[in-house]
Design a protein around this motif. Sequence first.
Motif, mmCIF file in Angstrom:
data_model
loop_
_atom_site.group_PDB
_atom_site.id
_atom_site.type_symbol
_atom_site.label_atom_id
_atom_site.label_comp_id
_atom_site.label_asym_id
_atom_site.label_seq_id
_atom_site.Cartn_x
_atom_site.Cartn_y
_atom_site.Cartn_z
ATOM 1 N N SER A 245 73.767 -9.719 27.469
ATOM 2 C CA SER A 245 73.191 -8.909 28.543
ATOM 3 C C SER A 245 73.669 -7.462 28.453
ATOM 4 O O SER A 245 72.885 -6.529 28.646
ATOM 5 C CB SER A 245 73.573 -9.497 29.910
ATOM 6 N N ILE A 246 74.933 -7.268 28.141
ATOM 7 C CA ILE A 246 75.461 -5.905 28.036
ATOM 8 C C ILE A 246 74.850 -5.184 26.836
ATOM 9 O O ILE A 246 74.527 -3.988 26.907
ATOM 10 C CB ILE A 246 76.998 -5.928 27.949
ATOM 11 N N ILE A 247 74.673 -5.898 25.718
ATOM 12 C CA ILE A 247 73.998 -5.299 24.563
ATOM 13 C C ILE A 247 72.624 -4.780 24.982
ATOM 14 O O ILE A 247 72.231 -3.647 24.654
ATOM 15 C CB ILE A 247 73.856 -6.312 23.419
ATOM 16 N N LEU A 248 71.898 -5.597 25.737
ATOM 17 C CA LEU A 248 70.558 -5.196 26.135
ATOM 18 C C LEU A 248 70.572 -4.133 27.227
ATOM 19 O O LEU A 248 69.630 -3.345 27.329
ATOM 20 C CB LEU A 248 69.741 -6.411 26.554
ATOM 21 N N VAL A 249 71.612 -4.076 28.029
ATOM 22 C CA VAL A 249 71.772 -2.940 28.944
ATOM 23 C C VAL A 249 71.797 -1.650 28.137
ATOM 24 O O VAL A 249 71.107 -0.663 28.451
ATOM 25 C CB VAL A 249 73.057 -3.066 29.785
ATOM 26 N N HIS A 250 72.594 -1.645 27.082
ATOM 27 C CA HIS A 250 72.725 -0.443 26.249
ATOM 28 C C HIS A 250 71.414 -0.103 25.556
ATOM 29 O O HIS A 250 70.985 1.064 25.526
ATOM 30 C CB HIS A 250 73.841 -0.641 25.221
ATOM 31 N N LEU A 251 70.761 -1.114 24.995
ATOM 32 C CA LEU A 251 69.486 -0.869 24.319
ATOM 33 C C LEU A 251 68.422 -0.410 25.315
ATOM 34 O O LEU A 251 67.572 0.435 24.994
ATOM 35 C CB LEU A 251 69.016 -2.132 23.597
ATOM 36 N N SER A 252 68.462 -0.962 26.521
ATOM 37 C CA SER A 252 67.473 -0.601 27.530
ATOM 38 C C SER A 252 67.681 0.831 28.011
ATOM 39 O O SER A 252 66.710 1.554 28.274
ATOM 40 C CB SER A 252 67.544 -1.577 28.711
ATOM 41 N N ARG A 253 68.923 1.251 28.135
ATOM 42 C CA ARG A 253 69.195 2.641 28.535
ATOM 43 C C ARG A 253 68.674 3.606 27.475
ATOM 44 O O ARG A 253 68.039 4.620 27.810
ATOM 45 C CB ARG A 253 70.695 2.844 28.739
ATOM 46 N N LEU A 254 68.934 3.297 26.207
ATOM 47 C CA LEU A 254 68.411 4.137 25.134
ATOM 48 C C LEU A 254 66.886 4.094 25.126
ATOM 49 O O LEU A 254 66.225 5.126 24.916
ATOM 50 C CB LEU A 254 68.968 3.678 23.789
ATOM 51 N N SER A 255 66.322 2.924 25.372
ATOM 52 C CA SER A 255 64.871 2.785 25.414
ATOM 53 C C SER A 255 64.264 3.684 26.485
ATOM 54 O O SER A 255 63.257 4.366 26.257
ATOM 55 C CB SER A 255 64.480 1.332 25.695
ATOM 56 N N GLU A 256 64.868 3.680 27.658
ATOM 57 C CA GLU A 256 64.362 4.519 28.747
ATOM 58 C C GLU A 256 64.403 5.994 28.366
ATOM 59 O O GLU A 256 63.466 6.749 28.657
ATOM 60 C CB GLU A 256 65.177 4.259 30.019
#
Length: 466
Positions: A245-256
Amino acid sequence: MTQAKTWSQRFEKALHPAIATFNASIGFDIELIEYDLTGSIAHAQMLAKTGIISPEEGEQLVAGLEQIRQEYRDGQFNPGVDAEDIHFAVERRLTEIAGDVGKKLHTGRSRNDQVGTDTRLYLRDQIRQIRAQLLDFQGVLLDIAEGHVETLIPGYTHLQRAQPLSLAHHLLAYVEMANRDWERLGEIYKRVDISPLGCGALAGTTFPIDRHYSAELLGFGQVYANSLDGVSDRDWAIEFLGAASIILVHLSRLSEEIILWASQEFGFVTLTDSCSTGSSIMPQKKNPDVPELVRGKTGRVFGHLQGMLVLMKGLPLAYNKDLQEDKEALFDAVKTVKGCLEAMTILLAEGMEFRAPRLAEAVAEDFSNATDVADYLATKGVPFREAYNLVGKVVRTCLESGKLLKDLTLEEWQSLHPQFEADIYEAIAPHRVVAARNSYGGTGFERVKAALKMACDRLNSARSES
């Protein structure tokens, strides 16, 4: 019509077909077949070593299990719902191959410790793969950063222009996040790397098994010290889902950020054709599909984490059928994280390009150098809070007259405070503003170059250890 099952004689009637389908996990735990075979081979070798079965029987079991492995790889072994789960499917096929010797494989173990072993073997493997992907992701970020040390980008707080940054510094923030993800998975790996094989259903076994030997054969670093804990522990799965979940938090922030940067309003990046799609009715559109999908899939993994926590919160010791629900969540989270990491790494490497001229224009068209005006006055002996309040007045004056700070004449500066001199223009130039921030961890170009070297050295060291 009901179908007979391979239960003990305790049962007189067969399971209802609908219940058999509902009860079965073969539809998803087929994912574990290679790990189930590997774990069973180690168990057979341990049984032979301890004299529980003969060496010849051990060899027959290993040969039969390897035959099943080859049959599966060749597409010839495809168990269905009637097998219930992958463990029964393998044992049934093994008995067809080896006869009554095949029935001896399950001596000294239960499906409870067997599935725990399989799932840990699976997750160990997946963690290694995800950690390798995280290193590749960092490598692409570093490659881009090295070419943009002195490229400037607006920095934001509250999504409002704050202070200009080195673009490399901005990207290095994500390198640091990914490195923590890599370290976190390494720590979780240690708690996955514990063998439950031989814990039995919940209480161990009366057979003189050697749990440490089978753990050694499977490459486990430790064995569970308590059989109850061994078959019911899913902390490691919860921890992995937390890390995922934390990995995807980071990827999602970059995605945004990429989604914003690619918009016409920002215009900081251009998307290439290889990683974007168009609209079915608007021919001018180029959509940021990859970051949008990553942002969307993030919630899916969050849901798996929440589901696992709820699954575990009320389970008494030891094994309960509820734990069958751990695998689909785990498998899907692994697949999702790996897919998102792969897609984002490709997007960064070949799917987008930074528009340096637009970035330079952006940092020159706002008041993000206002703090530097206050710092300038502070170096002239003006107390910082007084300087801060004065700069607010300067900005208000500029807004009223439709000017930027750089557009004020020296006379206008000096009318605001006598300490302003001709060097104010150099002090507030964006390149100078960024270069001056050389505190440790700051965006100053020399600091960024040092941070790049440190991150590259760390990445090379991590790759050499993998």
